[in-house]
Design a protein around this motif. Sequence first.
Motif: not given
Length: 127
Positions: A9, A57-58, A60-61, A65, A74-75, A78, A81
């Motif tokens: 991550t 945003l990715a 951060a996501g 969270p 949301l991890v 994301t 996504c």
Amino acid sequence: MNLALWIGTGLLAVVALIGGITKTFVPKERLAAAHGGGWTEGADAGLVKALGVLELLAAAGLILPAVVDVAPVLVPVTAVCWVLLMVGAMATHGRRGEWPLVALNLVYLVLAAFIAWGRFGPGSFTG
């Protein structure tokens, strides 16, 4: 497992952060001249900036969270996504015959899929 997921991550978040900063703040003309940035020649400047913001945003996501323990689901969302974003990147680079970049995007896709699988499953933040 948790350590491997956090390392993956973190690596993916750094990739997203660097890509996001570059696409958001570097002028399109400079991006087009850079290695791997040729795809921006045919893209609208707004699209390039929007992709940059999505990458920010990715980043951060993928991290926030879980760190602040607010909606940690949301991890993996994301990460899913990011998988979709990499499918688009692979298609774009593939159409241009940029096979080393397709391979790099595939590595990022696999890493994101690992994170999504791990955080939805055995390395979930719940329970």
